[in-house]
Design a protein around this motif. Structure first.
Motif, PDB file in Angstrom:
ATOM      1  N   LEU A 189      25.566 -21.359  30.992  1.00  0.00           N
ATOM      2  CA  LEU A 189      25.565 -22.160  32.217  1.00  0.00           C
ATOM      3  C   LEU A 189      24.375 -23.104  32.297  1.00  0.00           C
ATOM      4  CD1 LEU A 189      26.535 -19.342  34.772  1.00  0.00           C
ATOM      5  CD2 LEU A 189      28.039 -21.031  33.715  1.00  0.00           C
ATOM      6  N   HIS A 190      23.451 -23.003  31.341  1.00  0.00           N
ATOM      7  CA  HIS A 190      22.231 -23.826  31.324  1.00  0.00           C
ATOM      8  C   HIS A 190      21.423 -23.641  32.613  1.00  0.00           C
ATOM      9  CE1 HIS A 190      23.785 -25.715  27.731  1.00  0.00           C
ATOM     10  NE2 HIS A 190      24.904 -26.007  28.375  1.00  0.00           N
ATOM     11  N   GLY A 191      21.349 -22.391  33.047  1.00  0.00           N
ATOM     12  CA  GLY A 191      20.591 -22.073  34.255  1.00  0.00           C
ATOM     13  C   GLY A 191      21.173 -20.838  34.907  1.00  0.00           C
ATOM     14  N   PHE A 195      18.809 -16.433  44.663  1.00  0.00           N
ATOM     15  CA  PHE A 195      18.705 -16.514  46.118  1.00  0.00           C
ATOM     16  C   PHE A 195      17.311 -16.992  46.472  1.00  0.00           C
ATOM     17  CE2 PHE A 195      18.166 -14.922  50.468  1.00  0.00           C
ATOM     18  CZ  PHE A 195      19.318 -15.425  51.044  1.00  0.00           C
ATOM     19  N   ASP A 196      17.233 -18.125  47.148  1.00  0.00           N
ATOM     20  CA  ASP A 196      15.962 -18.705  47.555  1.00  0.00           C
ATOM     21  C   ASP A 196      15.557 -18.109  48.910  1.00  0.00           C
ATOM     22  OD1 ASP A 196      14.060 -20.599  48.832  1.00  0.00           O
ATOM     23  OD2 ASP A 196      14.415 -21.789  47.028  1.00  0.00           O
ATOM     24  N   GLU A 197      14.502 -17.291  48.905  1.00  0.00           N
ATOM     25  CA  GLU A 197      14.065 -16.622  50.135  1.00  0.00           C
ATOM     26  C   GLU A 197      13.607 -17.624  51.184  1.00  0.00           C
ATOM     27  OE1 GLU A 197      14.341 -13.590  50.977  1.00  0.00           O
ATOM     28  OE2 GLU A 197      14.848 -12.589  49.104  1.00  0.00           O
ATOM     29  N   GLY A 198      12.931 -18.700  50.718  1.00  0.00           N
ATOM     30  CA  GLY A 198      12.446 -19.704  51.664  1.00  0.00           C
ATOM     31  C   GLY A 198      13.576 -20.436  52.363  1.00  0.00           C
ATOM     32  N   ARG A 199      14.557 -20.876  51.581  1.00  0.00           N
ATOM     33  CA  ARG A 199      15.708 -21.589  52.148  1.00  0.00           C
ATOM     34  C   ARG A 199      16.746 -20.639  52.743  1.00  0.00           C
ATOM     35  NH1 ARG A 199      14.601 -24.567  47.337  1.00  0.00           N
ATOM     36  NH2 ARG A 199      14.385 -26.820  47.655  1.00  0.00           N
ATOM     37  N   GLN A 200      16.653 -19.355  52.360  1.00  0.00           N
ATOM     38  CA  GLN A 200      17.643 -18.367  52.771  1.00  0.00           C
ATOM     39  C   GLN A 200      19.059 -18.787  52.380  1.00  0.00           C
ATOM     40  OE1 GLN A 200      17.461 -15.064  54.502  1.00  0.00           O
ATOM     41  NE2 GLN A 200      15.603 -15.398  53.295  1.00  0.00           N
ATOM     42  N   GLU A 201      19.173 -19.208  51.094  1.00  0.00           N
ATOM     43  CA  GLU A 201      20.474 -19.606  50.564  1.00  0.00           C
ATOM     44  C   GLU A 201      20.482 -19.474  49.058  1.00  0.00           C
ATOM     45  OE1 GLU A 201      21.516 -23.704  50.882  1.00  0.00           O
ATOM     46  OE2 GLU A 201      19.515 -24.418  50.369  1.00  0.00           O
ATOM     47  N   TRP A 202      21.686 -19.449  48.502  1.00  0.00           N
ATOM     48  CA  TRP A 202      21.837 -19.424  47.052  1.00  0.00           C
ATOM     49  C   TRP A 202      21.590 -20.826  46.502  1.00  0.00           C
ATOM     50  CZ3 TRP A 202      22.324 -14.841  44.700  1.00  0.00           C
ATOM     51  CH2 TRP A 202      22.792 -13.761  45.440  1.00  0.00           C
ATOM     52  N   VAL A 203      20.883 -20.887  45.365  1.00  0.00           N
ATOM     53  CA  VAL A 203      20.602 -22.164  44.711  1.00  0.00           C
ATOM     54  C   VAL A 203      20.846 -22.004  43.212  1.00  0.00           C
ATOM     55  CG1 VAL A 203      18.898 -22.879  46.436  1.00  0.00           C
ATOM     56  CG2 VAL A 203      18.143 -21.624  44.396  1.00  0.00           C
ATOM     57  N   PHE A 204      21.026 -23.142  42.526  1.00  0.00           N
ATOM     58  CA  PHE A 204      21.161 -23.132  41.074  1.00  0.00           C
ATOM     59  C   PHE A 204      19.865 -23.644  40.461  1.00  0.00           C
ATOM     60  CE2 PHE A 204      22.514 -25.221  37.038  1.00  0.00           C
ATOM     61  CZ  PHE A 204      22.886 -24.056  36.364  1.00  0.00           C
ATOM     62  N   HIS A 205      19.254 -22.800  39.635  1.00  0.00           N
ATOM     63  CA  HIS A 205      17.994 -23.138  38.970  1.00  0.00           C
ATOM     64  C   HIS A 205      18.320 -23.499  37.526  1.00  0.00           C
ATOM     65  CE1 HIS A 205      13.436 -22.056  38.917  1.00  0.00           C
ATOM     66  NE2 HIS A 205      13.702 -23.117  38.184  1.00  0.00           N
ATOM     67  N   ASP A 206      18.247 -24.801  37.175  1.00  0.00           N
ATOM     68  CA  ASP A 206      18.684 -25.224  35.846  1.00  0.00           C
ATOM     69  C   ASP A 206      17.572 -25.106  34.804  1.00  0.00           C
ATOM     70  OD1 ASP A 206      17.040 -27.510  35.965  1.00  0.00           O
ATOM     71  OD2 ASP A 206      18.667 -28.806  36.641  1.00  0.00           O
ATOM     72  N   GLN A 208      15.958 -27.341  33.276  1.00  0.00           N
ATOM     73  CA  GLN A 208      14.874 -28.313  33.475  1.00  0.00           C
ATOM     74  C   GLN A 208      13.999 -27.949  34.674  1.00  0.00           C
ATOM     75  OE1 GLN A 208      18.164 -29.550  32.667  1.00  0.00           O
ATOM     76  NE2 GLN A 208      17.279 -29.476  30.600  1.00  0.00           N
ATOM     77  N   ASN A 209      14.186 -26.733  35.152  1.00  0.00           N
ATOM     78  CA  ASN A 209      13.407 -26.222  36.288  1.00  0.00           C
ATOM     79  C   ASN A 209      13.696 -26.971  37.577  1.00  0.00           C
ATOM     80  OD1 ASN A 209      11.705 -24.083  36.967  1.00  0.00           O
ATOM     81  ND2 ASN A 209       9.893 -25.396  37.000  1.00  0.00           N
ATOM     82  N   GLN A 210      14.878 -27.608  37.648  1.00  0.00           N
ATOM     83  CA  GLN A 210      15.302 -28.276  38.863  1.00  0.00           C
ATOM     84  C   GLN A 210      16.137 -27.303  39.709  1.00  0.00           C
ATOM     85  OE1 GLN A 210      14.470 -31.587  39.687  1.00  0.00           O
ATOM     86  NE2 GLN A 210      13.113 -31.313  37.917  1.00  0.00           N
TER      87      GLN A 210
END
Length: 335
Positions: A189-191, A195-206, A208-210
């Motif tokens: 999946l290239h990443g 779960f981002d505790e600060g945003r309180q949501e799921w995120v995709f961490h690729d 390239q660290n984006q």
């Protein structure tokens, strides 16, 4: 492995289904409306009721749990509507690898309680899960809210149970095979989904660290990430059973191939899989896995009300999916 023998009679479009030698990976194929998803949902409802029985503070009887699970998974007007049209009785019998059995039956007039149920299963601490064709990471909060507030037909219990299982909590070290499977997923999946505790949501961490919001992440990535989350949060164990409806949905063929390899890795550890598919890529990849590793992969070919049992370790099954692939090839060479 959990299931060893399964017999179903008059379950929706399935008039009769019997398999006396269920495998670690099991494949259901056939046209739309033939009963593949009915098979998976029936088995899932049955095992999930057994798993909930006397767990924690659960006080309901197995009869109540099974009736409730069938009702909210199939969402008929009454559970009697699950019985095949024109038939007098639905019956299900499941045997485990430990020779424990669960059997039940009911007729089309049944409304709120299953009259005939026999169970010799011991209490079960492992969790089974149903992964539907559509990803649900981006819908998780909506599904949970709908279930808690509305409790009306809409998202069936396969979605609700999965939403509840997708906890961001990670506890302790994981099994090496689980970690290896997660690493393969991350590379494919290239990443990875986190779960981002600060945003309180799921995120995709690729790679390239984006960081990307899950809402703008592809459906295929979110779908495969569900397996990663369930392995990471320890919801799944060696003795879990995973039901997957159309694993090919929203996935590139290369990702389908990696997905099947991961399924084989996990099956070697003991997790049992039931898969329903329309994809030639899924069938062909599992056929190659069976041939390469000399392992049995039972395949259930649905054709109308009839179900034919086969084994990918022996031969590719005759079915409309493969026939259509051959037809396209013949059309191409005749151009």
């Amino acid at each position: 492995m959990f299931f060893s023998k399964v017999t179903l009679n008059n379950v929706g479009p399935i008039k009769h289904f019997e398999c006396g030698q269920v495998g670690t990976i099991n494949l259901a194929i056939g046209p739309n409306g033939c009963g593949k998803t009915f098979l998976l949902k029936c088995l899932y409802s049955s095992i999930r009721a057994v798993e909930q029985y006397k767990r924690g503070k659960e006080l309901r009887s197995l009869n109540e749990l099974l009736t409730d699970k069938l009702h909210w998974t199939f969402q008929p007007w009454t559970i009697g509507n699950i019985v095949s049209k024109g038939e007098r009785k639905l019956s299900v019998r499941i045997e485990s690898t430990e020779h424990e059995t669960l059997s039940y039956s009911f007729g089309p007039s049944t409304e709120k309680s299953i009259p005939n149920i026999e169970n010799s299963f011991s209490l079960r601490s492992d969790n089974s899960i149903f992964i539907p064709a559509k990803e649900i990471l981006s819908l998780r909060e909506l599904i949970l809210k709908s279930n808690a507030v509305d409790r009306d037909f809409g998202f069936d219990d396969t979605y609700v149970d999965l939403a509840k299982a997708l906890s961001p909590t990670t506890r302790g070290r994981n099994l090496k095979t689980f970690s290896d499977a997660r690493n393969i997923l991350g590379k494919a999946l290239h990443g990875k989904i986190e779960f981002d505790e600060g945003r309180q949501e799921w995120v995709f961490h690729d790679e390239q660290n984006q960081i990307h919001s899950v809402s703008v992440t592809s459906e295929g990535i979110k779908k495969l990430s569900i397996i990663d989350v369930l392995l990471g949060n320890h919801y799944l164990t060696r003795n879990s059973v995973i039901f997957i409806d159309e694993p090919e949905s929203a996935l590139h063929p290369a990702l389908i191939s990696r997905f099947m390899e991961i399924i084989y890795m996990l099956s070697e550890l003991g997790i049992q899989f039931f898969i329903a598919t329309h994809s030639y890529f899924v069938i062909k990849k599992l056929y190659i896995i069976a041939q390469k590793n000399h392992c049995s992969i039972p395949v259930f070919s649905f054709d109308g009300h009839e179900v034919t049992n086969g084994d990918l370790a022996k031969v590719m099954p005759k079915n409309d999916i493969i026939d259509e692939s051959v037809k396209l090839y013949e059309e191409e060479i005749n151009l």
